[in-house]
Write a protein that holds these residues in place. Structure first.
Motif, mmCIF file in Angstrom:
data_model
loop_
_atom_site.group_PDB
_atom_site.id
_atom_site.type_symbol
_atom_site.label_atom_id
_atom_site.label_comp_id
_atom_site.label_asym_id
_atom_site.label_seq_id
_atom_site.Cartn_x
_atom_site.Cartn_y
_atom_site.Cartn_z
ATOM 1 N N VAL A 32 0.922 -1.143 -0.099
ATOM 2 C CA VAL A 32 0.073 -0.155 0.086
ATOM 3 C C VAL A 32 0.995 1.285 0.100
ATOM 4 O O VAL A 32 1.464 1.577 0.852
ATOM 5 N N MET A 33 1.050 1.907 -1.223
ATOM 6 C CA MET A 33 2.164 2.863 -1.353
ATOM 7 C C MET A 33 1.497 4.327 -0.791
ATOM 8 O O MET A 33 2.066 5.022 -0.530
ATOM 9 N N ALA A 34 -0.069 4.337 -0.731
ATOM 10 C CA ALA A 34 -0.634 5.480 -0.338
ATOM 11 C C ALA A 34 -2.097 5.378 0.110
ATOM 12 O O ALA A 34 -2.585 4.356 -0.183
ATOM 13 N N ALA A 35 -2.714 6.088 0.983
ATOM 14 C CA ALA A 35 -3.956 5.896 1.271
ATOM 15 C C ALA A 35 -4.492 7.266 1.237
ATOM 16 O O ALA A 35 -3.927 8.487 1.545
ATOM 17 N N LEU A 36 -5.810 7.406 1.121
ATOM 18 C CA LEU A 36 -6.731 8.528 1.150
ATOM 19 C C LEU A 36 -7.909 8.406 2.096
ATOM 20 O O LEU A 36 -8.398 7.443 1.848
ATOM 21 N N PRO A 37 -8.374 9.413 2.903
ATOM 22 C CA PRO A 37 -9.484 9.224 3.561
ATOM 23 C C PRO A 37 -10.774 9.283 2.646
ATOM 24 O O PRO A 37 -10.707 9.911 1.910
ATOM 25 N N TRP A 38 -11.878 8.645 3.408
ATOM 26 C CA TRP A 38 -13.002 8.980 2.695
ATOM 27 C C TRP A 38 -13.807 10.006 3.285
ATOM 28 O O TRP A 38 -13.996 10.167 4.526
ATOM 29 N N GLU A 39 -13.886 11.027 2.422
ATOM 30 C CA GLU A 39 -14.546 12.241 2.922
ATOM 31 C C GLU A 39 -15.565 12.535 1.822
ATOM 32 O O GLU A 39 -15.133 13.087 0.761
ATOM 33 N N PRO A 40 -16.913 12.225 2.002
ATOM 34 C CA PRO A 40 -17.958 12.410 1.044
ATOM 35 C C PRO A 40 -18.150 13.761 0.721
ATOM 36 O O PRO A 40 -18.286 13.858 -0.474
ATOM 37 N N ASP A 41 -18.018 14.701 1.320
ATOM 38 C CA ASP A 41 -18.356 16.279 0.863
ATOM 39 C C ASP A 41 -17.358 16.483 -0.161
ATOM 40 O O ASP A 41 -17.874 17.127 -1.152
ATOM 41 N N THR A 42 -16.146 16.449 0.176
ATOM 42 C CA THR A 42 -15.083 16.826 -0.904
ATOM 43 C C THR A 42 -15.116 15.925 -1.961
ATOM 44 O O THR A 42 -14.972 16.435 -3.373
ATOM 45 N N ALA A 43 -15.214 14.921 -1.941
ATOM 46 C CA ALA A 43 -15.527 13.845 -3.010
ATOM 47 C C ALA A 43 -16.512 14.241 -3.918
ATOM 48 O O ALA A 43 -16.582 14.218 -5.103
ATOM 49 N N ALA A 44 -17.788 14.583 -3.266
ATOM 50 C CA ALA A 44 -18.873 14.872 -4.076
ATOM 51 C C ALA A 44 -18.640 16.339 -5.007
ATOM 52 O O ALA A 44 -19.075 16.392 -5.833
ATOM 53 N N TYR A 45 -17.895 17.165 -4.316
ATOM 54 C CA TYR A 45 -17.446 18.377 -4.977
ATOM 55 C C TYR A 45 -16.414 17.972 -6.235
ATOM 56 O O TYR A 45 -16.843 18.501 -7.193
ATOM 57 N N LEU A 46 -15.677 17.298 -5.780
ATOM 58 C CA LEU A 46 -14.594 16.893 -6.942
ATOM 59 C C LEU A 46 -15.260 16.197 -8.080
ATOM 60 O O LEU A 46 -14.793 16.124 -9.377
ATOM 61 N N ALA A 47 -16.385 15.360 -7.845
ATOM 62 C CA ALA A 47 -17.242 14.532 -8.974
ATOM 63 C C ALA A 47 -18.176 15.806 -9.375
ATOM 64 O O ALA A 47 -18.760 15.330 -10.655
ATOM 65 N N GLY A 48 -18.467 16.901 -9.180
ATOM 66 C CA GLY A 48 -19.307 17.815 -9.622
ATOM 67 C C GLY A 48 -20.620 17.737 -9.226
ATOM 68 O O GLY A 48 -21.443 18.200 -9.622
ATOM 69 N N ALA A 49 -20.872 17.101 -8.106
ATOM 70 C CA ALA A 49 -22.240 16.649 -7.622
ATOM 71 C C ALA A 49 -22.673 17.723 -6.325
ATOM 72 O O ALA A 49 -23.722 17.531 -5.995
ATOM 73 N N SER A 50 -21.759 18.584 -5.940
ATOM 74 C CA SER A 50 -22.451 19.520 -5.060
ATOM 75 C C SER A 50 -21.384 20.788 -4.974
ATOM 76 O O SER A 50 -20.350 20.822 -5.781
ATOM 77 N N ARG A 51 -21.735 21.833 -4.418
ATOM 78 C CA ARG A 51 -20.935 23.222 -4.521
ATOM 79 C C ARG A 51 -19.795 22.899 -3.614
ATOM 80 O O ARG A 51 -19.605 21.741 -2.874
ATOM 81 N N THR A 52 -18.938 23.768 -3.570
ATOM 82 C CA THR A 52 -17.728 23.975 -2.935
ATOM 83 C C THR A 52 -18.054 23.942 -1.506
ATOM 84 O O THR A 52 -18.826 24.639 -0.864
ATOM 85 N N PRO A 53 -17.372 22.827 -0.761
ATOM 86 C CA PRO A 53 -17.926 22.504 0.750
ATOM 87 C C PRO A 53 -16.978 23.442 1.538
ATOM 88 O O PRO A 53 -15.976 24.212 1.202
ATOM 89 N N ARG A 54 -17.698 24.018 2.640
ATOM 90 C CA ARG A 54 -16.631 24.891 3.767
ATOM 91 C C ARG A 54 -15.415 23.921 4.198
ATOM 92 O O ARG A 54 -15.709 22.884 4.216
ATOM 93 N N GLY A 55 -14.495 24.904 4.174
ATOM 94 C CA GLY A 55 -13.194 24.324 4.689
ATOM 95 C C GLY A 55 -12.421 23.461 3.684
ATOM 96 O O GLY A 55 -11.593 22.523 4.045
ATOM 97 N N LEU A 56 -12.969 23.754 2.495
ATOM 98 C CA LEU A 56 -12.319 22.923 1.365
ATOM 99 C C LEU A 56 -10.787 23.100 1.474
ATOM 100 O O LEU A 56 -9.975 22.018 1.339
ATOM 101 N N LYS A 57 -10.299 24.228 1.952
ATOM 102 C CA LYS A 57 -8.374 24.348 1.915
ATOM 103 C C LYS A 57 -7.893 23.377 3.053
ATOM 104 O O LYS A 57 -6.699 23.073 3.085
ATOM 105 N N LYS A 58 -8.887 23.229 4.076
ATOM 106 C CA LYS A 58 -8.439 22.499 5.106
ATOM 107 C C LYS A 58 -8.945 20.731 5.047
ATOM 108 O O LYS A 58 -8.834 20.130 6.029
ATOM 109 N N SER A 59 -9.394 20.489 3.881
ATOM 110 C CA SER A 59 -9.848 19.012 3.409
ATOM 111 C C SER A 59 -8.860 18.063 3.874
ATOM 112 O O SER A 59 -7.633 18.212 3.546
ATOM 113 N N GLY A 60 -9.270 17.223 4.666
ATOM 114 C CA GLY A 60 -8.467 15.995 4.986
ATOM 115 C C GLY A 60 -8.047 15.013 3.686
ATOM 116 O O GLY A 60 -6.848 14.517 3.492
#
Length: 305
Positions: A212-240
């Motif tokens: 396992v060379m890398a791991a990413l957390p499951w963060e639904p709000d940010t993932a939905a934004y990146l997929a174009g399914a929601s608006r920019t979430p609050r605290g995006l710059k501090k996204s885990g």
């Protein structure tokens, strides 16, 4: 820098992970959406603001006129992710029926991406999409095998579930064989773990017989934004998710550098007292490809400023 290709056995967040890594890179970065099944960024993250006149398919058309035409067209089909131009995307196919036209273009694209990494200092992230097999081997049309072979690292994206591991397990041997026969070696293959499920990293590594060379957390709000399914979430710059993606790129760059040094100075032979960085030993670019760097550099803002 590093060319990293992301693949999956089934939809596991390859595009979202690749976009997160591109956005979070501290260096100039390029996301190449090279899924033969078609791209999703155009309709998703870009909200259909990019027309079919821009993207991967047009490079296949340009390549028919020669590698020089391909190199000249490449920069013109990139889309900026930020005002500085330090983060860019090559949008994918709009129709899977276009995939056969790219069969002869993948090797030339692999060379361009190699040059961007080695001589241009780019983090290149390739979204190679869902793998397809044919008689136990990577499908010649439905998988961009030359891009995988030319990458520094190939990461099989999996979720931390038994279902995802079961699907991925059947893809490991074909990938190992491809990288052994035509790539830089089977040790270029690893796992990018999406921490959505009960399985731990050591369990995933044991199940797939891959690190396992890398791991990413499951963060639904940010993932939905990146997929174009929601608006920019609050605290995006501090996204885990984005923070972890930035750290993941650092780990991957270190892993790729270690591999390059090991290949240059095998353990059976003593290494010199001072070992040059792989970035200091680039493969000279063909003249028709070198022009890509000049075009990409025009108007780009130094990220260190």
């Amino acid at each position: 820098m590093t060319v990293t290709a992301l693949v999956s056995a089934k939809s596991c967040g390859v595009t979202t992970s690749a976009l997160a890594m591109t956005l979070s890179s501290t260096r100039p970065s390029l996301l190449a959406e090279c899924d033969p099944a078609g791209g999703t960024l155009r309709a998703g993250f870009f909200q259909a603001q990019i027309t079919a006149g821009t993207g991967l398919y047009h490079l296949a058309v340009a390549e028919r006129a020669g590698e020089d035409a391909l190199a000249q067209a490449f920069a013109g089909h990139l889309v900026r992710l930020d005002a500085s131009g330090n983060r860019q995307v090559l949008p994918g196919l709009t129709d899977p029926a276009q995939a056969p036209a790219l069969a002869r273009t993948w090797p030339a694209l692999a060379q361009v991406m190699r040059v961007l990494s080695d001589e241009g200092g780019y983090d290149v992230i390739i979204d190679a999409g869902r793998l397809a097999l044919e008689s136990g081997h990577l499908h010649s049309t439905l998988t961009p095998a030359p891009l995988l072979s030319g990458a520094d690292l190939v990461l099989l994206v999996v979720r931390a579930t038994d279902t995802s591991l079961a699907l991925a397990r059947h893809m490991t041997d074909p990938l190992r064989n491809e990288l052994t026969d035509r790539g830089s070696g089977a040790d270029a293959l690893g796992v990018l773990l999406i921490e959505d499920g009960p399985r731990r990293a050591h369990e995933v590594a044991e199940a797939l017989r891959l690190p396992v060379m890398a791991a990413l957390p499951w963060e639904p709000d940010t993932a939905a934004y990146l997929a174009g399914a929601s608006r920019t979430p609050r605290g995006l710059k501090k996204s885990g998710l984005l923070s972890s993606a930035r750290n993941a790129l650092g780990h991957l760059h270190a892993a790729a550098s270690r591999r390059a040094l090991h290949q240059q100075y095998p353990t059976a032979q003593p290494a010199p007292a001072v070992q040059p960085s792989p970035a200091a030993l680039p493969v000279p670019a063909a003249p028709q490809v070198a022009g890509v760097l000049q075009r990409l550099g025009q108007g780009r803002v130094d990220p260190r400023v």
